[in-house]
Scaffold this motif. Structure first.
Motif, PDB file in Angstrom:
ATOM      1  N   ASP A  37      19.701-121.386 -25.960  1.00 18.82           N
ATOM      2  CA  ASP A  37      18.687-122.181 -25.257  1.00 18.82           C
ATOM      3  C   ASP A  37      17.319-121.521 -25.293  1.00 18.82           C
ATOM      4  O   ASP A  37      17.120-120.480 -24.660  1.00 18.82           O
ATOM      5  CB  ASP A  37      19.082-122.358 -23.792  1.00 18.82           C
ATOM      6  CG  ASP A  37      20.441-122.992 -23.643  1.00 18.82           C
ATOM      7  OD1 ASP A  37      20.595-124.150 -24.034  1.00 18.82           O
ATOM      8  OD2 ASP A  37      21.350-122.309 -23.133  1.00 18.82           O
ATOM      9  N   VAL A  39      13.680-121.059 -24.117  1.00 17.01           N
ATOM     10  CA  VAL A  39      13.016-121.369 -22.849  1.00 17.01           C
ATOM     11  C   VAL A  39      11.536-121.000 -22.850  1.00 17.01           C
ATOM     12  O   VAL A  39      10.822-121.276 -21.891  1.00 17.01           O
ATOM     13  CB  VAL A  39      13.725-120.668 -21.668  1.00 17.01           C
ATOM     14  CG1 VAL A  39      15.116-121.246 -21.464  1.00 17.01           C
ATOM     15  CG2 VAL A  39      13.817-119.165 -21.881  1.00 17.01           C
ATOM     16  N   GLU A  60      11.567-116.923 -26.826  1.00 17.44           N
ATOM     17  CA  GLU A  60      12.523-116.345 -25.888  1.00 17.44           C
ATOM     18  C   GLU A  60      13.614-117.350 -25.560  1.00 17.44           C
ATOM     19  O   GLU A  60      13.340-118.517 -25.284  1.00 17.44           O
ATOM     20  CB  GLU A  60      11.826-115.927 -24.576  1.00 17.44           C
ATOM     21  CG  GLU A  60      10.763-114.878 -24.783  1.00 17.44           C
ATOM     22  CD  GLU A  60      10.313-114.222 -23.482  1.00 17.44           C
ATOM     23  OE1 GLU A  60      11.159-114.082 -22.572  1.00 17.44           O
ATOM     24  OE2 GLU A  60       9.134-113.859 -23.386  1.00 17.44           O
ATOM     25  N   SER A  61      14.850-116.861 -25.609  1.00 27.76           N
ATOM     26  CA  SER A  61      15.952-117.668 -25.091  1.00 27.76           C
ATOM     27  C   SER A  61      16.247-117.152 -23.684  1.00 27.76           C
ATOM     28  O   SER A  61      15.532-116.279 -23.186  1.00 27.76           O
ATOM     29  CB  SER A  61      17.173-117.534 -25.991  1.00 27.76           C
ATOM     30  OG  SER A  61      17.654-116.221 -25.928  1.00 27.76           O
ATOM     31  N   VAL A  62      17.287-117.679 -23.051  1.00 27.14           N
ATOM     32  CA  VAL A  62      17.595-117.204 -21.705  1.00 27.14           C
ATOM     33  C   VAL A  62      17.739-115.684 -21.710  1.00 27.14           C
ATOM     34  O   VAL A  62      17.216-114.992 -20.851  1.00 27.14           O
ATOM     35  CB  VAL A  62      18.895-117.867 -21.176  1.00 27.14           C
ATOM     36  CG1 VAL A  62      19.232-117.330 -19.803  1.00 27.14           C
ATOM     37  CG2 VAL A  62      18.738-119.382 -21.111  1.00 27.14           C
ATOM     38  N   LYS A  63      18.413-115.174 -22.720  1.00 27.13           N
ATOM     39  CA  LYS A  63      18.738-113.745 -22.725  1.00 27.13           C
ATOM     40  C   LYS A  63      17.850-112.856 -23.585  1.00 27.13           C
ATOM     41  O   LYS A  63      17.786-111.662 -23.354  1.00 27.13           O
ATOM     42  CB  LYS A  63      20.189-113.562 -23.217  1.00 27.13           C
ATOM     43  CG  LYS A  63      21.197-113.635 -22.091  1.00 27.13           C
ATOM     44  CD  LYS A  63      22.424-112.806 -22.367  1.00 27.13           C
ATOM     45  CE  LYS A  63      22.340-111.401 -21.864  1.00 27.13           C
ATOM     46  NZ  LYS A  63      22.525-111.228 -20.431  1.00 27.13           N
ATOM     47  N   THR A  64      17.215-113.440 -24.620  1.00 26.06           N
ATOM     48  CA  THR A  64      16.591-112.557 -25.596  1.00 26.06           C
ATOM     49  C   THR A  64      15.110-112.879 -25.831  1.00 26.06           C
ATOM     50  O   THR A  64      14.652-113.988 -25.616  1.00 26.06           O
ATOM     51  CB  THR A  64      17.295-112.660 -26.961  1.00 26.06           C
ATOM     52  OG1 THR A  64      17.199-114.016 -27.403  1.00 26.06           O
ATOM     53  CG2 THR A  64      18.747-112.265 -26.873  1.00 26.06           C
TER      54      THR A  64
ATOM     55  N   MET B  37      22.868-122.277 -20.631  1.00 18.93           N
ATOM     56  CA  MET B  37      22.454-123.362 -19.721  1.00 18.93           C
ATOM     57  C   MET B  37      23.646-124.239 -19.324  1.00 18.93           C
ATOM     58  O   MET B  37      23.847-124.539 -18.151  1.00 18.93           O
ATOM     59  CB  MET B  37      21.415-124.244 -20.398  1.00 18.93           C
ATOM     60  CG  MET B  37      20.099-123.561 -20.644  1.00 18.93           C
ATOM     61  SD  MET B  37      19.083-123.551 -19.157  1.00 18.93           S
ATOM     62  CE  MET B  37      17.558-122.927 -19.838  1.00 18.93           C
ATOM     63  N   ARG B 300      11.214-109.440 -17.917  1.00 21.48           N
ATOM     64  CA  ARG B 300      12.412-108.812 -18.499  1.00 21.48           C
ATOM     65  C   ARG B 300      12.514-107.382 -17.989  1.00 21.48           C
ATOM     66  O   ARG B 300      11.496-106.788 -17.589  1.00 21.48           O
ATOM     67  CB  ARG B 300      12.320-108.781 -20.025  1.00 21.48           C
ATOM     68  CG  ARG B 300      12.103-110.133 -20.691  1.00 21.48           C
ATOM     69  CD  ARG B 300      13.338-110.993 -20.652  1.00 21.48           C
ATOM     70  NE  ARG B 300      13.142-112.258 -21.376  1.00 21.48           N
ATOM     71  CZ  ARG B 300      14.084-113.209 -21.456  1.00 21.48           C
ATOM     72  NH1 ARG B 300      15.255-113.051 -20.855  1.00 21.48           N
ATOM     73  NH2 ARG B 300      13.841-114.309 -22.105  1.00 21.48           N
ATOM     74  N   THR B 319      14.767-113.540 -15.866  1.00 20.86           N
ATOM     75  CA  THR B 319      15.229-114.610 -16.746  1.00 20.86           C
ATOM     76  C   THR B 319      14.506-115.901 -16.410  1.00 20.86           C
ATOM     77  O   THR B 319      13.770-115.972 -15.427  1.00 20.86           O
ATOM     78  CB  THR B 319      16.753-114.825 -16.599  1.00 20.86           C
ATOM     79  OG1 THR B 319      17.219-115.661 -17.661  1.00 20.86           O
ATOM     80  CG2 THR B 319      17.103-115.509 -15.283  1.00 20.86           C
TER      81      THR B 319
END
Lengths: 129, 371
Positions: A37, A39, A60-64, B37, B300, B319
């Motif tokens: 995802d 974002v 950027e995704s949710v995590k990276t 998600m 982050r 996040t």
């Protein structure tokens, strides 16, 4: 995975669509899938310079957090500002509505370094093994 | 040194479900099956199932087990009755956090500690080192024999009830039962790391696959989804539950981390008590806060926190919140700048978007009151 024939590709998983001296740039279906995802997309300003194989922005995704690499050098003449409010477009439509920037190329010779759809598909296959 | 990654008993299931596997604390764990998600929303709206078999379990047994745990942990273990669990921490003599843990009282002389995967061996050695000579107490690391499955979301009870012989409605928050799940001896506690109602189910390794399959089957009508570590992280972050290694570590004390409610100074002696008492008297220099981005950007871990030109702290977790569709983060800032409403800036690639310190949890769970 879908890799349209009329595009060229980088090993960093960007695509580029060339029309005369202009090149539209985005990330591949494989890249959006690997990221998950999306974002947040951070793009350069119109008028700024990008350099081949150097970062021009961030996705950027949710995590990276990942850098975006420009396949070619030149001046940014257009950015997809819709991605600011709808970054998920990169997931749903990476080659069309999910495009990121258009660059006025300064050296078309750089295109010779890029991969064809077939070569990219093969590269991805090898990399994900 | 053995660098081979460990696998949980459910590893083959994750592969079969097409999960993306990552190295987490030395384990090959599923980070996501579909998308973070999707999985996040499944837990918030119905139910999700997690493999948390990487978590460690340490048994502490013997006539002096309670006495030993009172010394080792900061919460008051004497308040625990059989079939109750307690959130606690182990600290070192300087008050720094060795680990945050759950303590299960199985009987007067038998306790089980659920500890973080990354800390299991460290904790076990710490416990052994700090068992007082002459006391009737022993510890055993049983992590490699136990599988743990977490079932979270408002439909978790209905799903688990169909395959369990205990009346789950009688298990209150932070309580547990030894019961049968699909005919298998299990420990079932009403606990979790998501903010939602839910259960954690401990079984012997060899039954983990069978229990997982049964719960997936039982949860089908509720749209149950397998959930990876990615959504586990966003779910806990929305609640501001600390993650060891990110938000708390041996460089933080419970007081700085906003976990003073766990520390029971009046229970008698425990490791770290003196240092924590001194810190309490002195006042903490930094505090763990939650913040929301006002301007564009996603915080982050390790990004610097500024107030004007002064660096006042660091982000420890951040996040895009799937439930709130806002960028959120937690981090340590100087105590005198930690008030709710305070505006701060986050150094994101040398731009400094504004953020605001807010009340936490970020996400308010719709609680169904149990009578």
């Amino acid at each position: 995975m879908d890799y349209p024939d009329d595009l060229l590709y980088t090993k960093e998983h960007e695509w580029i669509k060339v029309e005369d001296n202009r090149a539209k740039i985005g990330i591949t279906d494989y890249a959006q899938h690997e990221l998950g995802d999306i974002v947040f997309v951070e793009l350069p300003e119109v008028g700024s310079e990008v350099v081949a194989m150097e970062p021009f922005g961030v996705v950027e995704s949710v995590k990276t957090v990942s850098d975006l690499y420009s396949p070619v050098s030149g001046e940014v003449v257009e950015i997809n500002s819709e991605l600011e409010s709808m970054p998920e477009t990169v997931n749903s439509n990476p080659y069309d509505k999910g495009w990121m920037i258009t660059v006025e190329m300064s050296d078309k010779e750089e295109l010779k370094e890029l991969l064809s759809a077939d070569a990219y598909a093969k590269y991805v296959e090898e990399e994900s093994e | 040194m053995n660098t081979k990654l460990k696998r949980t008993p459910l590893y083959e299931i994750h592969k079969k479900l097409g999960a993306k596997i990552v190295d987490f604390a030395g384990w090959e764990m599923p980070v996501q099956y579909s998308t973070i998600m999707n999985e996040h929303r499944a837990v918030r709206s119905s139910a999700g199932i997690f493999d948390v078999s990487h978590m460690g379990e340490i048994e502490v047994r013997g006539r002096d087990a309670l006495k030993a745990l009172q010394l080792l942990t900061v919460n008051d273990v004497s308040r625990l009755k059989d079939n109750e669990c307690q959130y606690s921490m182990m600290c070192n003599p300087d008050g720094w956090i060795v680990d945050d843990i759950l303590i299960y009282r199985l009987s007067e002389e038998k306790f089980m500690l659920c500890v973080n995967a990354s800390n299991t061996e460290k904790d076990y050695q710490w416990i052994l080192k700090n068992l007082t000579a002459g006391w009737a107490v022993e510890a055993e690391n049983i992590s490699d024999t136990i599988g743990q499955i977490s079932l979270q979301g408002k439909n978790a009870e209905a799903i688990l009830q169909k395959v369990s012989d205990a009346d789950l409605s009688l298990i209150k928050y932070y309580c547990f039962r030894r019961c049968n799940v699909d005919g298998v001896d299990a420990i079932v506690s009403r606990t979790g790391y998501t903010g939602e109602d839910g259960f954690e189910v401990y079984v012997k390794n060899e039954y983990a696959v069978k229990i997982w399959d049964r719960l997936m089957e039982s949860g089908k009508e509720y749209g149950i989804k397998p959930v990876g570590l990615g959504a586990r992280d966003t779910l806990r972050l929305e609640m501001k539950y600390p993650l060891y290694g990110n938000d708390i570590s041996e460089k933080n004390t419970p007081l700085e981390a906003g976990l003073e409610w766990v520390v029971k100074f009046n229970k008698g002696d425990f490791i770290g008590k003196k240092s924590l008492q001194e810190q309490k008297k002195r006042g903490v220099r930094r505090k763990l806060i939650g913040f929301e981005m006002i301007e564009r950007g996603i915080p982050r871990p390790h990004y610097a926190i500024f107030k004007g030109s002064r660096r006042i702290g660091d982000v420890t977790s951040g996040t895009m919140s799937p439930s709130l569709n806002k960028a959120i983060g937690i981090g340590y800032v100087q105590a005198d700048m930690s008030n709710i409403g305070e505006e701060i800036e986050i150094d994101i690639r040398a731009s400094y978007p504004k953020a605001r310190i807010v009340k936490t949890p970020f996400y308010k769970v719709q609680v169904q009151v149990k009578v």
